[in-house]
Design an enzyme around this catalytic site. Structure first.
Site, PDB file in Angstrom:
ATOM      1  N   LYS A  73       1.209  -1.145  -0.226  1.00 23.75           N
ATOM      2  CA  LYS A  73       0.253   0.595   0.003  1.00 23.75           C
ATOM      3  C   LYS A  73       0.817   1.170  -0.164  1.00 23.75           C
ATOM      4  CE  LYS A  73      -4.097   1.588   2.331  1.00 23.75           C
ATOM      5  NZ  LYS A  73      -4.766   1.600   2.502  1.00 23.75           N
ATOM      6  N   HIS A  92     -15.585  -8.799   1.397  1.00 24.56           N
ATOM      7  CA  HIS A  92     -14.980  -9.504   2.279  1.00 24.56           C
ATOM      8  C   HIS A  92     -14.468 -11.158   1.781  1.00 24.56           C
ATOM      9  CE1 HIS A  92     -13.211 -12.543   4.780  1.00 24.56           C
ATOM     10  NE2 HIS A  92     -12.228 -11.352   4.741  1.00 24.56           N
ATOM     11  N   ARG A 120      -3.453   3.032   8.767  1.00 30.03           N
ATOM     12  CA  ARG A 120      -4.056   1.484   8.224  1.00 30.03           C
ATOM     13  C   ARG A 120      -2.671   0.942   8.328  1.00 30.03           C
ATOM     14  NH1 ARG A 120      -8.717   3.130   4.441  1.00 30.03           N
ATOM     15  NH2 ARG A 120      -8.286   5.242   5.047  1.00 30.03           N
ATOM     16  N   GLY A 130      -8.506  -6.858   4.689  1.00 32.94           N
ATOM     17  CA  GLY A 130      -9.492  -6.700   6.311  1.00 32.94           C
ATOM     18  C   GLY A 130      -8.829  -7.580   6.559  1.00 32.94           C
ATOM     19  N   ASN A 169       7.399 -40.750  -5.881  1.00 36.39           N
ATOM     20  CA  ASN A 169       6.468 -41.572  -4.500  1.00 36.39           C
ATOM     21  C   ASN A 169       7.293 -42.007  -3.696  1.00 36.39           C
ATOM     22  OD1 ASN A 169       4.417 -39.710  -6.167  1.00 36.39           O
ATOM     23  ND2 ASN A 169       4.022 -41.308  -6.638  1.00 36.39           N
ATOM     24  N   ASP A 170       7.408 -42.865  -4.288  1.00 34.30           N
ATOM     25  CA  ASP A 170       8.804 -43.706  -3.133  1.00 34.30           C
ATOM     26  C   ASP A 170       9.942 -43.485  -2.933  1.00 34.30           C
ATOM     27  OD1 ASP A 170       7.075 -46.461  -2.782  1.00 34.30           O
ATOM     28  OD2 ASP A 170       7.634 -47.520  -5.144  1.00 34.30           O
ATOM     29  N   ARG A 180       4.815 -50.042 -17.533  1.00 30.57           N
ATOM     30  CA  ARG A 180       5.535 -50.433 -16.507  1.00 30.57           C
ATOM     31  C   ARG A 180       4.780 -52.238 -15.567  1.00 30.57           C
ATOM     32  NH1 ARG A 180       5.068 -47.634  -9.980  1.00 30.57           N
ATOM     33  NH2 ARG A 180       2.820 -48.497 -10.013  1.00 30.57           N
ATOM     34  N   TYR A 213      10.856 -35.005 -19.308  1.00 32.24           N
ATOM     35  CA  TYR A 213       8.732 -34.972 -19.249  1.00 32.24           C
ATOM     36  C   TYR A 213       9.021 -34.826 -18.172  1.00 32.24           C
ATOM     37  CZ  TYR A 213       9.575 -39.777 -19.294  1.00 32.24           C
ATOM     38  OH  TYR A 213       9.146 -40.972 -18.261  1.00 32.24           O
ATOM     39  N   MET A 269      -5.952  -6.675   8.665  1.00 28.66           N
ATOM     40  CA  MET A 269      -5.149  -6.403  10.053  1.00 28.66           C
ATOM     41  C   MET A 269      -6.334  -5.403  10.332  1.00 28.66           C
ATOM     42  SD  MET A 269      -1.335  -6.554   9.111  1.00 28.66           S
ATOM     43  CE  MET A 269      -1.419  -6.189   7.479  1.00 28.66           C
ATOM     44  N   CYS A 301       7.463 -39.518 -13.105  1.00 26.29           N
ATOM     45  CA  CYS A 301       6.613 -39.128 -13.099  1.00 26.29           C
ATOM     46  C   CYS A 301       5.782 -39.839 -12.003  1.00 26.29           C
ATOM     47  CB  CYS A 301       6.223 -41.352 -13.383  1.00 26.29           C
ATOM     48  SG  CYS A 301       6.708 -42.757 -13.189  1.00 26.29           S
ATOM     49  N   ARG A 336      -3.821  -1.252  -6.354  1.00 26.52           N
ATOM     50  CA  ARG A 336      -2.661  -2.237  -6.290  1.00 26.52           C
ATOM     51  C   ARG A 336      -3.497  -3.013  -6.887  1.00 26.52           C
ATOM     52  NH1 ARG A 336      -5.963  -4.794  -0.707  1.00 26.52           N
ATOM     53  NH2 ARG A 336      -7.849  -4.047  -1.515  1.00 26.52           N
ATOM     54  N   ARG A 338       0.622 -47.904 -15.649  1.00 24.45           N
ATOM     55  CA  ARG A 338       0.962 -48.680 -13.967  1.00 24.45           C
ATOM     56  C   ARG A 338      -0.684 -50.468 -14.714  1.00 24.45           C
ATOM     57  NH1 ARG A 338      -0.464 -43.537 -11.419  1.00 24.45           N
ATOM     58  NH2 ARG A 338       1.559 -43.590  -8.762  1.00 24.45           N
ATOM     59  N   SER A 369      13.060 -42.613 -15.038  1.00 24.83           N
ATOM     60  CA  SER A 369      11.875 -41.598 -14.606  1.00 24.83           C
ATOM     61  C   SER A 369      11.617 -42.340 -13.630  1.00 24.83           C
ATOM     62  CB  SER A 369      10.358 -42.881 -15.466  1.00 24.83           C
ATOM     63  OG  SER A 369       9.186 -42.345 -14.645  1.00 24.83           O
TER      64      SER A 369
END
Ligand code: PEP
Ligand code: MG
Length: 920
Positions: free
Chosen positions: A33, A491, A106, A115, A810-811, A659, A893, A117, A873, A373, A600, A806
């Protein structure tokens, strides 16, 4: 030297009278601001009429928290000097009893926190100065109204909230005062605040002061300087208020940033009918249309618009909606000022080259700009504005791409109601369409209930008369929000727009009794907590019950298509998808997937149509001898081949990474007796023998057990069957003139020898298939997942055997952290709360830890084989930050679920642009 630099330390930046100490680039120091006020006031291209004022820097906020809530020594004198400058420009004096200068205080953080603060207005009024104000304005009612607002805000914000006072029975001073005000209106038989007479307001000031003393045990300070410093302290204190902390958490705003404080000369939109206040956007933030768009209220102060107490009027015809279409526009009411405002908004947009959110006030016919803004916008509007501005040559292609947050694209995919289905239902209410998309859920009336219900997995719709910053947590957890009051700049609308959440505001046709948890429609129908409703946030319509949601047709969106054209020209990284059936594959291709990065195979054993192949797989698993197993595999073969062929066929000309079987076999073992009996009959073994075989498959740590490539090592015939299915499927398609591109991927490997072991089978089967199909060649790749830390470290030797890697992040995340991917929910929230982890590592790649392993894997692999194809992947392939990381590592990729494909494409393009602009 040290004393000199201390002397020069600047805590306060002045703006006004066509000049400013700061500018837009100083957001970190002056807050958003403050920096924009300085820019509007001081930049030669703008020089807009901004009420003069000054900004106290964010560094003072940091100092305040590091020094037991005290200020730097020179702050006071710098503030005094700046107030003097304001006095000079305004021709009034702060605290003067004849013609008092009034100030506002402000907050202003680096990034807007609407809103969250606190604000104190009308600072400088007391029992003496109010008389001066009456004299110069000739308006006693106005003066006492301003005074009672000050007492109320001061008691609430400075004494109670910033003082850390806990309201008795949870009822704060503001509510007590509000009730007093309501009582007074009832007693006088009036409806609006503006109808209360001066003498009553004067009495109210006295009563408010008495209430402050009674409940908060403190006097309202009469001294204007005490008021000013109290206000400044309250803004700093509100940085660590409950609402602000909550909001920062959701928006990931760092605590260390702190807030600046803006002190400014007051101008009044509530000085009668030639005064007004409003909020506007240089383009429509709901749909991106290039029309000046906004709302205003005659004879009102700024917060009246945002608080949604009265229905605001449209500034022009383009801003009209069903609620406001009969109200008079600003363009009509004050044509000269509107023209000036329109000219200013154009100047602002071409200066900032982005949509601006503007606050303005007209005081007795004179226009002031209070704030500007970059405006928040939903995803649909973001895409439209970015591509329109590019076409208008306001911004470059790169800028257009950077303007859209990857997650905003999700909003373009938001489900909608089927149009024909929707027509069959009669809406129970209509409000303003503040947030896009459709949502279905159960009604809750309190933010805390929304949080609680959502934690139980319930889909909820939060209904409120209006929302306040206290509600953000519940709003965040709800599927959608509906309010009976407020306009498009209230708001609820502001916050929902920021999040791209379905939202209807100003639905005045419904009555909401929050305490009774009851919603009553215009027709008198009652809805209680837990009742199901459906909302269309794009049209503002609400329906009873559950309407079916359908996906939107993304490619019909012209702006989206234009944006993605730019994206595809810019990005280097490929984007594939994780899909294992033709339907998902086609869906992903529609979203722009350039191939399948993870098919999979085990998915054919789950869900619809899986009965027969699953039975055969179980037969294979329960077989005792090689012969038995081979015969089961022979039967299974045709199912596997058919399944793979269907997907290879729809992905014609695009790579499909298939896979080999990954999960531990016991996952497929039946649990119900009937199925077990069928199996024992088929195999010709007793139930007790079968049970013994099942028991033998049990493992203590199946995720680290007999899975992935280990199955192929123990049972090479399983690998053989799958490879034959893949190659025959591809070969047959090639013979049909198609262009199948299979990539055979071995999961859960830890070194080169496993890969070599499986490669022998692949090579042999390949030759057999060529012979059988009378083909000379079937183009395919042989590669591996990298999902065990050791594999990443041994990437150099693994690349001797593999054509591609690849990363199964996750694992890889699971095994690097030692966190079970299925059980992390038990402790992750605490880790995040205590900041032991910045993010959920299963959502966004832990770049400094797991990311290092990936980096090593890529580097070592490519050292052995420069042309090694590398992708990812794991789920991270659809997370924008992770996509950018993969780009930086030079991967070929990323592969993600179909609905994340557009996000990954955009993130990939942004990563390429960031590369160009990186300064290291
Ligand atoms: C992985 O581990 O990242 C992966 C993609 O495989 P899955 O999720 O099937 O274990
Ligand atoms: Mg895995």
């Amino acid at each position: 030297m040290a004393t000199q630099s201390k002397k020069q330390e600047k805590h306060v930046y002045f703006f006004g009278g066509g000049k400013a100490d700061g500018n837009e680039s100083m957001k970190n120091l002056l807050g958003g601001k403050g920096a924009n006020l300085a820019e509007m006031a001081g930049h030669p291209d703008l020089k807009l009429p901004v009420p003069p004022g000054f900004t106290i820097t964010t560094e003072v906020c940091t100092y305040y928290y590091q020094h037991k809530k005290t200020y730097p020594k020179t702050l006071n004198s710098q503030i005094k000097d700046s107030v003097k400058q304001i006095e000079k420009l305004m021709g009034k004096k702060f605290g003067n009893v004849k013609d008092p200068l009034l100030l506002s205080v402000r907050s202003g953080a680096r990034r807007s926190m609407p809103g969250m603060m606190d604000t104190v207005l009308n600072i400088g009024l007391n029992d003496e100065t109010v008389k001066g104000l009456i004299k110069v304005t000739g308006d006693e009612r106005f003066a006492y109204d301003a005074y009672r607002r000050l007492v109320m805000m001061y008691a609430d914000v400075v004494i109670e909230k910033a003082g850390g006072l806990e309201p008795a029975k949870g009822i704060g001073i503001r509510r007590i005062m509000d009730e007093k005000l309501s009582e007074l209106k009832k007693e006088k038989g009036v409806e609006l605040d503006t109808e209360i007479e001066a003498k009553d307001l004067k009495k109210l000031v006295k009563e408010f002061k008495a209430l402050t003393k009674k409940y908060l045990k403190q006097e309202f300070p009469e001294n204007p300087w005490d008021q000013l410093m109290g206000g400044v302290g309250a803004v700093f204190a509100s940085w660590n208020g409950k609402r602000a902390i909550e909001y920062r958490k959701i928006e990931r705003i760092p605590e260390e940033w702190g807030t600046a404080v803006n002190v400014q000369a007051m101008v009044f939109g509530n000085m009668g009918d030639s005064s007004c206040t409003g909020v506007a956007f240089t383009r429509n933030p709901g749909n991106g249309d290039n029309h000046f768009y906004g709302e205003y209220l005659v004879n009102a102060q700024g917060e009246d618009v945002v608080a949604g107490i009265r229905t605001p009027a449209p500034i022009n015809n383009a801003s009209k909606n069903d609620h406001s279409k009969k109200l008079i526009t600003l363009e009509k009411l004050m044509p000269a000022q509107y023209k000036e405002l329109d000219e200013f908004q154009k100047r602002l947009e071409s200066h900032y080259k982005d949509m601006q959110d503007i606050e303005f006030t007209i005081e007795k016919g004179k226009l002031y700009m209070l704030q500007c803004r970059v405006g928040k916008r939903n995803g649909v509007a973001a895409v439209k504005m970015a591509t329109d501005m590019y076409k208008e040559k306001l911004i470059t292609a790169d800028e257009a791409i950077m303007r859209v947050g990857p997650n905003q694209l999700v909003e373009l995919l938001l489900p909608m109601f089927d149009h024909m289905e929707e027509l069959k239902n009669k809406p129970i209410a209509k409000g303003l369409p503040a947030g896009p998309g459709a949502a279905v859920g159960r009604l809750v009336f309190e933010s805390s209930d929304a949080v609680e219900w959502a934690s139980r997995g319930e889909k909820v719709i939060l209904v409120r008369e209006e929302t306040s910053p206290e509600d953000v947590d519940g709003m965040h957890k709800a599927q959608a929000i509906i309010t009976s009051k407020g306009g498009m700049t209230s708001h609820a609308a502001l916050v929902a727009r920021g999040w791209g959440k379905c939202c209807i505001v100003g639905c005045s046709e419904i009555e909401i009794r929050e305490h009774e948890k009851l919603l009553i429609t215009k027709e008198g129908k009652k809805f209680h907590e837990g009742d199901w409703v459906s909302l269309n946030g794009t049209s503002g319509l609400m329906y009873e019950g559950v309407l079916e949601l359908i996906a939107t047709d993304l490619n019909k969106n012209k702006s989206y298509r234009s944006l993605m054209k730019l994206v595809d020209k810019t990005k280097v990284l490929g984007v594939r998808t994780n899909a294992d059936n033709p339907k998902d594959a086609l869906q992903a291709a529609y979203f722009g997937a350039e191939g399948i990065g993870l098919f999979r195979t085990e998915h054919m054993f789950y869900g619809e149509g899986s009965e027969k192949p699953l039975f055969l797989l179980r037969k294979m698993i329960m077989s005792d001898t090689l012969e038995e197993r081979k015969s089961a595999l022979d039967e299974l073969f045709k199912f596997v081949k058919k399944d793979i062929k269907a997907t290879l066929e729809v992905m014609d000309g695009k790579p499909v990474t298939i896979r080999l079987l990954d999960p531990p076999l016991h996952e497929f073992v039946p649990h119900d007796k009937e199925k077990l009996m069928a199996l024992s009959k088929e195999l010709g073994v007793s139930m007790s023998i079968l049970n013994r075989r099942i028991l033998a498959l049990h493992e203590n740590n199946p995720m680290l057990g007999h899975r992935g490539v280990r199955l192929g090592v123990s049972y090479p015939e399983i690998t053989e069957m799958q490879v034959r299915a893949i190659l025959e499927a591809a070969g047959e398609l090639i013979k049909d003139g198609k262009h199948a591109m299979p990539e055979i991927m071995v999961p859960v490997t830890m070194g080169k020898h496993e890969l070599q072991h499986q490669k022998v089978i692949v090579d042999r089967v390949y030759l057999e298939v060529l012979k059988k199909l009378k083909l000379k060649k079937i183009a395919y790749l042989y590669g591996t997942m990298i999902e065990i830390p050791r594999a990443a470290l041994k990437a150099d030797s693994m690349a001797e055997v593999a054509d591609f890697f690849s990363f199964g992040t996750n694992d890889l995340t699971q095994m690097s952290f030692g966190f079970s991917r299925d059980d992390i929910g038990g402790f992750l929230p605490q880790y995040l709360d205590l900041k032991l982890l910045p993010d959920d590592p299963f959502v966004t790649i832990d770049q400094s830890g797991v990311g290092e392993l990936i980096k090593i894997g890529v580097e070592r692999g490519r050292k052995t084989k420069p042309q090694l194809e590398v992708g990812i992947c794991g789920e991270h392939g659809g997370d924008a930050e992770s996509v950018k990381f993969c780009h930086r590592l030079g991967m070929n990729y990323v592969s993600c679920s179909p609905y994340r494909v557009p996000i990954a494409r955009l993130a990939a393009a942004q990563a390429a642009i960031e590369d160009k602009t990186a300064t290291f």
